[in-house]
Design an enzyme around this catalytic site. Structure first.
Site, PDB file in Angstrom:
ATOM      1  N   CYS A 106       0.842  -1.201   0.000  1.00 32.88           N
ATOM      2  CA  CYS A 106       0.000   0.000   0.000  1.00 32.88           C
ATOM      3  C   CYS A 106       0.876   1.248   0.000  1.00 32.88           C
ATOM      4  O   CYS A 106       1.416   1.639   1.038  1.00 32.88           O
ATOM      5  CB  CYS A 106      -0.934   0.000   1.213  1.00 32.88           C
ATOM      6  SG  CYS A 106      -1.999   1.456   1.312  1.00 32.88           S
ATOM      7  N   CYS A 139      -0.486   4.062   2.182  1.00 36.07           N
ATOM      8  CA  CYS A 139      -0.271   3.889   3.623  1.00 36.07           C
ATOM      9  C   CYS A 139       1.165   4.200   4.028  1.00 36.07           C
ATOM     10  O   CYS A 139       1.403   4.853   5.044  1.00 36.07           O
ATOM     11  CB  CYS A 139      -0.616   2.462   4.038  1.00 36.07           C
ATOM     12  SG  CYS A 139      -2.255   1.914   3.539  1.00 36.07           S
ATOM     13  N   ASP A 140       2.126   3.699   3.263  1.00 38.49           N
ATOM     14  CA  ASP A 140       3.512   3.708   3.712  1.00 38.49           C
ATOM     15  C   ASP A 140       4.454   4.566   2.879  1.00 38.49           C
ATOM     16  O   ASP A 140       5.629   4.689   3.213  1.00 38.49           O
ATOM     17  CB  ASP A 140       4.049   2.265   3.721  1.00 38.49           C
ATOM     18  CG  ASP A 140       3.170   1.346   4.547  1.00 38.49           C
ATOM     19  OD1 ASP A 140       2.687   1.796   5.592  1.00 38.49           O
ATOM     20  OD2 ASP A 140       2.953   0.200   4.134  1.00 38.49           O
TER      21      ASP A 140
END
Length: 612
Positions: free
Chosen positions: A344, A347-348
């Site tokens: 992701c 997300c990261d």
């Protein structure tokens, strides 16, 4: 948390912002807020999402019990003394070996003493064998309060009193006034955030189990599940949605959604939030949980079981659980998840600002991940095993034209290289003796498909975007799967019905071809329509309403029919109560003319009518 924390006590509560601590979020698989992770000795022993007070009390108490059970040790001298009493013939050397073996069972045990669970287990075995046990000592003792702590406590007490730490605003300087204002504004913001979190948790758990089975339950909270919920709710079926509050794959899309009709400029999370709100306003109920099994219940009713042990009985089920990320299964991938390996970018990606990263894949997902990472990363290398992308031409063209993105054609990623993460001086010491040190990505090994030659590429992160696996494992043995696409549910003809009557499939769980948000939403609507038709054909309506109607009918039948029942007309002294017809508008004048002659006593015939 605070009222529960005060009641349970004897535990340390640490609040972590997972939006900033992405590595911790990945390590503990946190996918929703709030999430409570319970650790004993650095080891995760329990975990749940939501704001359930009962779960918080139960899991915190369990963790405290486990920690107290592990807070023991047996000194070698005590073990030697014990054996001299119960088994004098045993040599001291053998006793020392037993103590050393016990100490070796606890990884990272620097004291070289028999401690923790191993010590407790040894004591129990010895008691069973010799009817007595060596003396167990506390491994850690409560810290005594120092003068500084008492002073701090006194200050806290003064603060609680209300005046000790409050500045005199009349005598305060401008800087002190500004500081006090900022402090109070921060308190207001924190309170508003906590109230917002409470509202969200109540929304996630809006369902209460009733006396009758649900008419329709939807498993999954993405576009397919929410579209099914909207259609079912508008049909008056009061659907229940059981799903983690993460909204499926669309929830992780940081780029704008440009191919969903009617959505001009909105992100994936924004679109999912609007879908949830619309379904809730229509009458859908939510239970934030993960389904682990569906099985046959009594009288053909389906029983759904969740991770937290909740059981939902329902007549119809729409499965819209979507798909999970597919991994490369190469050396280093599993060990470095949370240390640079992710699926992701939204997300990261921010954790690798101004660093070189790699994206593996050639479809729309890989293109979107590369474009997201290009905003913050120093460079993005897309690794694809073919000589052309499978993605849509628009996305592929954007990637090829981006000055920060390069492509390695006809190559596969065969290994992820890493090293132990450098120690963080500001971080708390790791107490989990069993946990391996976190490794971080330093590079990858790429293999040319044609020549087989290997080459190394130094990078700080690897984002895997090679597709997804349908989340249908809990349906094994319940419905039939497609023969040509493993894991995908087989539907009957052009409908969404499955091989098991009452279970319908929508979205990516049965669609190996398109896998788009808009097609998922369409199949979710179709599944709700199919389920509504199936419920009607089988005569499965609103059992609660039917039960109330039947109960009312039985009560009416039980009432005695003696002719002396209540007469509403009698209370008004109307003509109907006297056995006469109600006057129409045309008869009103005539009735007024006869009124003066009607002043005499009521005759016998009228008397009988009144009696009737």
């Amino acid at each position: 948390v605070e009222p529960v924390q005060g009641d349970v006590g004897r535990a340390v509560y640490v609040k972590v912002d997972m939006n900033r601590q992405h590595e911790l979020s990945n390590r503990y698989n946190v996918r929703s807020m709030p999430t409570f992770v319970f650790l004993v000795g650095g080891k995760k022993v329990n975990m749940f999402s939501g704001a359930g007070e009962q779960q918080l009390r139960q899991f915190a108490t369990d963790a405290i019990i486990k920690s107290e059970a592990a807070n023991v040790m047996i000194r070698t001298e005590e073990l030697v003394r014990y054996y001299k009493e119960v088994d004098p013939e045993k040599e001291e050397k053998s006793v020392v070996e037993i103590a050393e073996k016990c100490a070796s069972l606890t990884k990272g045990n620097k004291s070289k003493m028999c401690v923790g669970a191993a010590a407790g287990q040894l004591a129990r075995k010895l008691k069973k064998k010799y009817s007595s046990a060596p003396e167990l000592e506390k491994r850690f003792l409560p810290q005594e309060k120092t003068e500084d702590a008492e002073t701090s406590s006194g200050s806290a007490g003064a603060k609680k009193g209300g005046k000790a730490d409050k500045p005199n605003l009349q005598l305060a300087t401008l800087e002190q006034l500004q500081e006090e204002l900022e402090k109070r504004l921060d308190e207001i913001r924190e309170k508003e955030e906590e109230e917002a979190e409470d509202d969200e948790s109540e929304f996630a758990h809006s369902w209460t189990k009733g006396d009758f089975p649900e008419r329709i339950t939807i498993v999954g909270g993405g576009p397919a599940g929410l579209a099914a919920a909207l259609y079912a709710a508008r049909a008056g079926l009061a659907p229940l949605i059981v799903a983690p509050p993460i909204g499926g794959q669309l929830q992780g899309k940081g780029v704008d959604v440009e191919n969903y009709p009617g959505v001009a400029a909105d992100t994936g999370p924004g679109l999912v939030a609007k879908m949830r709100e619309q379904a809730a306003n229509a009458g859908a109920l939510f239970e934030a949980d993960t389904v682990t099994s569906i099985e046959e219940g009594r009288k053909g009713i389906l029983r759904i079981t969740t991770e937290t042990g909740t059981v939902v009985e329902t007549h119809a089920v729409v499965v819209a659980t979507g798909a999970d990320s597919r991994w490369l299964e190469v050396p280093g991938e599993y060990e470095m998840r949370g240390g640079g390996v992710s699926s992701c970018a939204t997300c990261d990606g921010a954790a690798f600002f101004d660093k070189d990263v790699v994206v593996v894949g050639g479809g729309d997902t890989a293109m979107e991940e590369a474009l997201v990472l290009a905003r913050t990363s120093k460079s993005v290398t897309v690794v694809h095993r073919r000589d052309s992308f499978r993605a849509s031409s628009v996305l592929a063209q954007r990637v090829l034209e981006h000055d920060k993105i390069s492509v390695r054609w006809n190559a596969t990623l065969t290994e992820i290289i890493g090293e132990d993460a450098p120690p963080d001086e500001d971080a708390a010491p790791v107490t989990d003796a069993d946990a391996a040190p976190q490794k971080i990505v330093t590079g990858v090994v790429l293999t040319d498909v044609a020549s087989g030659k290997h080459s190394k590429l130094p990078v700080a992160a690897v984002f895997v975007a090679i597709g997804h696996v349908p989340h249908t494992k809990f349906l094994e043995g319940v419905v039939a799967f497609q023969e040509t696409h493993a894991g995908y549910v087989q539907t009957v003809g052009v409908s969404t019905a499955t091989s098991r009557a009452g279970i319908f499939a929508a979205g990516d769980v049965s669609d190996p071809t398109y896998r788009q948000a808009v097609t998922s939403a369409g199949s979710g609507a179709a599944a709700a329509l199919d389920a509504e038709r199936w419920l009607s054909e089988n005569g499965l309506g609103n059992e609660a309403a039917e039960f109330e109607a039947e109960l009312l009918r039985e009560m009416m039948e039980d009432m005695p029919d003696d002719g002396d029942g209540y007469n509403a007309y009698e209370d008004g002294g109307s003509d109907v109560a006297k056995g006469r017809k109600e006057s129409s508008a045309a008869d009103v004048p005539a009735a007024e003319e006869e009124a003066p002659e009607a002043k005499g006593p009521v005759d016998e015939e009228d008397d009988e009518n009144i009696e009737l």
